[in-house]
Design a protein around this motif. Structure first.
Motif, PDB file in Angstrom:
ATOM      1  N   TRP A  21       6.887  13.973  -8.979  1.00  0.00           N
ATOM      2  CA  TRP A  21       6.355  12.605  -8.971  1.00  0.00           C
ATOM      3  C   TRP A  21       7.504  11.597  -8.986  1.00  0.00           C
ATOM      4  O   TRP A  21       7.491  10.616  -8.261  1.00  0.00           O
ATOM      5  CB  TRP A  21       5.459  12.398 -10.205  1.00  0.00           C
ATOM      6  CG  TRP A  21       4.984  10.983 -10.363  1.00  0.00           C
ATOM      7  CD1 TRP A  21       3.938  10.388  -9.728  1.00  0.00           C
ATOM      8  CD2 TRP A  21       5.558   9.967 -11.200  1.00  0.00           C
ATOM      9  NE1 TRP A  21       3.829   9.080 -10.117  1.00  0.00           N
ATOM     10  CE2 TRP A  21       4.805   8.796 -11.017  1.00  0.00           C
ATOM     11  CE3 TRP A  21       6.639   9.937 -12.081  1.00  0.00           C
ATOM     12  CZ2 TRP A  21       5.098   7.605 -11.687  1.00  0.00           C
ATOM     13  CZ3 TRP A  21       6.921   8.757 -12.744  1.00  0.00           C
ATOM     14  CH2 TRP A  21       6.153   7.615 -12.550  1.00  0.00           C
ATOM     15  N   ASN A  81       9.084  11.608  -5.521  1.00  0.00           N
ATOM     16  CA  ASN A  81       8.276  11.127  -4.392  1.00  0.00           C
ATOM     17  C   ASN A  81       7.596   9.784  -4.629  1.00  0.00           C
ATOM     18  O   ASN A  81       7.503   8.969  -3.723  1.00  0.00           O
ATOM     19  CB  ASN A  81       7.175  12.133  -4.062  1.00  0.00           C
ATOM     20  CG  ASN A  81       7.698  13.340  -3.320  1.00  0.00           C
ATOM     21  OD1 ASN A  81       8.852  13.373  -2.905  1.00  0.00           O
ATOM     22  ND2 ASN A  81       6.853  14.336  -3.152  1.00  0.00           N
ATOM     23  N   TYR A  82       7.095   9.567  -5.815  1.00  0.00           N
ATOM     24  CA  TYR A  82       6.150   8.458  -5.992  1.00  0.00           C
ATOM     25  C   TYR A  82       6.554   7.411  -7.015  1.00  0.00           C
ATOM     26  O   TYR A  82       5.953   6.347  -7.072  1.00  0.00           O
ATOM     27  CB  TYR A  82       4.774   9.023  -6.401  1.00  0.00           C
ATOM     28  CG  TYR A  82       4.278  10.050  -5.423  1.00  0.00           C
ATOM     29  CD1 TYR A  82       3.816   9.670  -4.169  1.00  0.00           C
ATOM     30  CD2 TYR A  82       4.298  11.404  -5.725  1.00  0.00           C
ATOM     31  CE1 TYR A  82       3.385  10.612  -3.255  1.00  0.00           C
ATOM     32  CE2 TYR A  82       3.868  12.351  -4.814  1.00  0.00           C
ATOM     33  CZ  TYR A  82       3.420  11.945  -3.578  1.00  0.00           C
ATOM     34  OH  TYR A  82       3.012  12.870  -2.665  1.00  0.00           O
ATOM     35  N   VAL A  98      -0.144   7.687  -6.183  1.00  0.00           N
ATOM     36  CA  VAL A  98       0.703   8.117  -5.056  1.00  0.00           C
ATOM     37  C   VAL A  98       0.840   7.009  -4.017  1.00  0.00           C
ATOM     38  O   VAL A  98       1.187   7.267  -2.865  1.00  0.00           O
ATOM     39  CB  VAL A  98       0.135   9.400  -4.402  1.00  0.00           C
ATOM     40  CG1 VAL A  98       0.171  10.557  -5.370  1.00  0.00           C
ATOM     41  CG2 VAL A  98      -1.282   9.177  -3.897  1.00  0.00           C
ATOM     42  N   GLN A  99       0.570   5.762  -4.431  1.00  0.00           N
ATOM     43  CA  GLN A  99       0.523   4.700  -3.435  1.00  0.00           C
ATOM     44  C   GLN A  99       1.885   4.158  -3.001  1.00  0.00           C
ATOM     45  O   GLN A  99       1.980   3.530  -1.955  1.00  0.00           O
ATOM     46  CB  GLN A  99      -0.368   3.531  -3.901  1.00  0.00           C
ATOM     47  CG  GLN A  99       0.038   2.840  -5.177  1.00  0.00           C
ATOM     48  CD  GLN A  99      -0.617   3.455  -6.383  1.00  0.00           C
ATOM     49  OE1 GLN A  99      -0.513   4.659  -6.582  1.00  0.00           O
ATOM     50  NE2 GLN A  99      -1.260   2.657  -7.197  1.00  0.00           N
ATOM     51  N   ASN A 100       2.935   4.396  -3.804  1.00  0.00           N
ATOM     52  CA  ASN A 100       4.225   3.778  -3.463  1.00  0.00           C
ATOM     53  C   ASN A 100       4.729   4.113  -2.068  1.00  0.00           C
ATOM     54  O   ASN A 100       5.163   3.215  -1.347  1.00  0.00           O
ATOM     55  CB  ASN A 100       5.285   4.127  -4.507  1.00  0.00           C
ATOM     56  CG  ASN A 100       5.151   3.247  -5.722  1.00  0.00           C
ATOM     57  OD1 ASN A 100       4.695   2.113  -5.603  1.00  0.00           O
ATOM     58  ND2 ASN A 100       5.502   3.752  -6.875  1.00  0.00           N
ATOM     59  N   GLU A 122       4.723  17.518  -0.373  1.00  0.00           N
ATOM     60  CA  GLU A 122       3.611  16.636  -0.712  1.00  0.00           C
ATOM     61  C   GLU A 122       2.322  17.431  -0.962  1.00  0.00           C
ATOM     62  O   GLU A 122       1.598  17.170  -1.921  1.00  0.00           O
ATOM     63  CB  GLU A 122       3.407  15.620   0.413  1.00  0.00           C
ATOM     64  CG  GLU A 122       2.486  14.492   0.013  1.00  0.00           C
ATOM     65  CD  GLU A 122       2.213  13.526   1.142  1.00  0.00           C
ATOM     66  OE1 GLU A 122       2.402  13.912   2.303  1.00  0.00           O
ATOM     67  OE2 GLU A 122       1.823  12.396   0.854  1.00  0.00           O
ATOM     68  N   LEU A 141       9.071  12.485   1.750  1.00  0.00           N
ATOM     69  CA  LEU A 141       8.356  13.113   0.641  1.00  0.00           C
ATOM     70  C   LEU A 141       8.586  14.617   0.670  1.00  0.00           C
ATOM     71  O   LEU A 141       8.492  15.250   1.720  1.00  0.00           O
ATOM     72  CB  LEU A 141       6.860  12.809   0.745  1.00  0.00           C
ATOM     73  CG  LEU A 141       6.485  11.319   0.708  1.00  0.00           C
ATOM     74  CD1 LEU A 141       4.999  11.140   0.893  1.00  0.00           C
ATOM     75  CD2 LEU A 141       6.926  10.685  -0.596  1.00  0.00           C
TER      76      LEU A 141
END
Lengths: 467, 263
Positions: A30, A33-34, B218-220, B232, B229
């Motif tokens: 996380w 990636n996010y 997970v919006q970024n 994913e 990514l």
């Protein structure tokens, strides 16, 4: 009937599995990636700001705040912009404009009444640039901007500028014109051959593009690099980088950098009224273009090094500079072989609080920051420069710089105690108040380029001395 | 199983008829529709703001719906005494709870699905985007949002077995905020050299125990495209697995508490 023991066991088992899964598998991925990866959220923001920062609609709120900041720019309310910059960058770390504008604003816009920058903010600007580059690794912009701060604002540790601009070069979106300047950073960092190689590589790329594109921009980029190469080769020849190491060119005349020229630096500092100083300095170089760095700082200023600071000592974007510390940096502009400057720090007590007991005044001249016509004589690293009193080869390894310090006390600067009715005067031991200062002639006497000396090499050397 | 589905179906019907939920949904939909017009307020690229804003609206709306839907489910049944009718039939307490939960999740799924359809239509019209393939990545966020809200519903259901609805609203909202905010804070705390080891250990324990709602955010990369990514698909699978695990813990806890409760 339910089996309670079995269910408690199931809860315990599931809890361990979920925790291990969350911490060891999901969280690292996380983060990669996010996560918005906003560093030091906890330290940089107030709790209410933190809540906003981590809730939804981040980009929307950040955009609105940035519009608001624009109005503060218009009204000159610069202090109000700082927290907005911080909040916007935390909310939306992908907003590159805010980082670049914020860095420039922090580094350049906080000035005193005489337009001197508050250098205490420079580490903050660098930390912001460094954070922005980390957040936006895919684009060259913040790597370039951070490099520019090192190159232009700090104007000393050029190795750092090289580092950031090399990072910028690795990004595919860098504009061709912005790639060229790396060669200048190489030169100022003493990597002369690498600078030339960079120009050649730029030229090759530009020439290949110009062949295909055949538009003005492509031709211009190619021609600029061709011109840069020509100029640099000439300079390398003049400064003894090309050719034999015998200090004599193949035409039988000495290179311009030989013999080293004694700049004859001396300085005197008088506190003419509380927090107002007058600085006089001598510098035997006749052509205009010399600027001697002068720093007045707390003797125990954190992270101070000779001639500056460890500017990037922290990665934390601290909006508040050390308000109880004093760090004044100015330049003594030399004309007619002397400099005289009055520095008034009385009107900006927040920038110059003078709370410490002891102060150090530093005078520092580095030929790497000098304009080209001076470097033609002094060389890139001071090979053609000397000073019988203050030449220093240790504070900047591999360079010959002029450096000396004087000491002042708080009582002297504020004119209190025993200095209430006396003018404190401190000076280097070689300072003499010559006729040159008394005349105070403002007209600049530029040496003529058409001398009568038959040897052109001698003439150029001579022209730096007396008319 | 049939019993559970019957209770779930009844719960879905109740949820659809509850006006407060419909009002929240309507406000959310309204924001989604007007979102493109709000771009003028900001100095940011239009698509960036639009993605951030609309996904934020869906997240906030669905969180409100999840809490308001779940906190009243069990207490209302007790207050209206309808629970006696249900439990007097051959229905176990755990079946009642699981049925209620599944009904809430189904209703939530329908509402999030509806908002997602409106989101796609808004994008298609405002961005003049005609290819579904270009819009498809946007669906990732609401899908993960659905699992996030399912977890939140489980939290609220678990609390609803032993606290009043009002207290439950605050408790569930608090856990949701903490679970959403804690991962970035945890990251900051763990990486800060100035933070001592005791604080770091404490943060690690909280991070271990709390439901990490931020895992589902997970919006970024959708807001700021161009990011590479890594794994994913694996991330989505493990995160959904995490949701099931945590929901399991909460439901079993709820069953254990509700089993001892006098109704």
């Amino acid at each position: 009937m339910i089996n309670r023991k079995a269910l408690f066991g199931a809860i315990a088992g599931l809890a361990v599995v979920q925790g291990a899964l969350s911490q060891n598998v999901i969280f690292p991925r996380w983060r990669q990636n996010y996560s918005t990866d906003s560093p030091n959220i906890a330290g940089g923001l107030a709790p209410d700001q933190m809540l906003v920062a981590l809730a939804g609609f981040r980009e929307m709120i950040a955009g609105i705040l940035w519009v608001r900041a624009d109005s503060f720019f218009d009204s000159g309310n610069y202090d109000a912009i700082l927290p907005i910059i911080r909040l916007v960058t935390v909310l939306d770390p992908k907003q590159i404009d805010v980082y670049s504008t914020g860095m420039w604003h922090i580094a350049y816009n906080f000035t005193d009444e005489e337009s001197r920058s508050d250098r205490r903010y420079v580490p903050t600007a660098l930390a912001l640039g460094s954070e922005g580059a980390r957040q936006n690794k895919e684009t060259y912009e913040l790597f370039f901007e951070t490099g520019w701060l090192w190159y232009h604002k700090i104007d000393d540790n050029y190795g750092k500028a090289v580092y950031w601009w090399e990072q910028a070069q690795k990004r595919p979106d860098i504009l061709p014109a912005r790639q060229n300047i790396l060669a200048m950073a190489y030169q100022r960092n003493g990597q002369i051959q690498k600078g030339l190689e960079h120009y050649f590589s730029q030229y090759d790329k530009a020439a290949a593009i110009a062949k295909v594109q055949e538009d003005f921009g492509a031709f211009q980029q190619r021609d600029v690099n061709e011109n840069n190469i020509d100029t640099m080769i000439v300079r390398m020849g003049q400064r003894g980088v090309l050719g034999p190491a015998s200090k004599t060119s193949n035409m039988g005349v000495p290179y311009d950098i030989d013999p080293p020229f004694d700049v004859g630096f001396s300085a005197q500092l008088s506190v003419i009224s509380p927090r107002v100083i007058r600085v006089r300095a001598t510098w035997n170089v006749r052509p205009v273009g010399t600027r001697i760095r002068m720093i007045l700082r707390d003797s125990d200023y954190p992270n101070a090094v000779p001639g500056g600071l460890n500017w990037d000592f922290s990665n934390n974007v601290q909006l508040d500079p050390p308000r109880d510390r004093t760090f004044m940096q100015d330049q003594l502009f030399v004309r007619n072989q002397r400099s005289e400057r009055k520095i008034d720090m009385s009107r900006d007590p927040t920038m110059y609080p003078f709370t410490s007991k002891d102060y150090t005044v530093e005078f520092y001249y580095n030929p790497r920051s000098a304009p080209p016509h001076i470097q033609d004589k002094f060389g890139w690293s001071g090979e053609g420069m000397t000073d019988k009193n203050f030449l220093n080869t240790t504070i900047r390894p591999g360079q010959r710089v002029v450096y000396t310090t004087l000491k002042l006390t708080r009582e002297q600067i504020l004119r209190t105690g025993q200095w209430r009715d006396k003018v404190p005067v401190i000076q280097t031991k070689n300072f003499e108040l010559t006729e040159n200062f008394r005349n105070n002639d403002q007209a600049i006497k530029i040496p003529g380029l058409r001398g009568t000396t038959p040897n052109p090499g001698d003439q150029r050397t001579q022209s730096l001395r007396d008319p | 199983m049939k019993t559970i589905f019957s209770i779930a179906a009844t719960t879905v019907g109740e949820a659809i008829r509850r006006k407060v939920l419909l009002v929240i949904l309507l406000i959310g939909l309204l924001f989604l529709v007007v979102a493109p017009a709000l771009n003028i307020l900001t100095a940011r690229q239009e698509r960036t703001v639009l993605v951030g804003l609309t996904l934020g609206v869906i997240q906030l709306t669905s969180a409100l719906i999840a809490i308001m839907l779940t906190v009243y489910m069990v207490p209302n049944e007790i207050e209206r005494r309808t629970i006696y009718t249900i439990l007097s039939k051959p229905v176990q307490r755990w079946q009642f709870l699981v049925g209620k939960y599944l009904g809430a999740v189904a209703a939530l799924g329908m509402m999030i699905g509806f908002m997602t359809i409106v989101l796609l239509i808004t994008f298609a019209l405002s961005q003049n985007e005609r290819h579904l393939a270009n819009l498809a990545p946007l669906i990732k966020a609401p899908v993960m949002n659905f699992f996030q809200m399912s977890l939140l519903s489980a939290v609220a259901l678990m609390f609803s077995t032993f606290v009043s609805p009002l207290v439950n609203i605050f408790l569930s909202s608090g856990i949701y905020m903490l679970g959403t905010l804690f991962s970035p804070l945890f990251q900051t705390l763990v990486e800060a050299p100035s933070v001592n080891n005791v604080t770091k250990l404490f943060a690690r324990i909280i991070h271990f125990v709390l439901p990490n709602f931020s895992n589902f955010n997970v919006q970024n990369p959708l807001i700021n495209p161009g990011q590479v990514l890594v794994d994913e698909r694996l991330y989505f699978i493990t995160t959904i697995g995490y949701a099931f695990l945590y929901i399991g813990i909460l439901l079993v806890t709820a069953v254990l508490i509700f089993d001892r409760r006098e109704v």
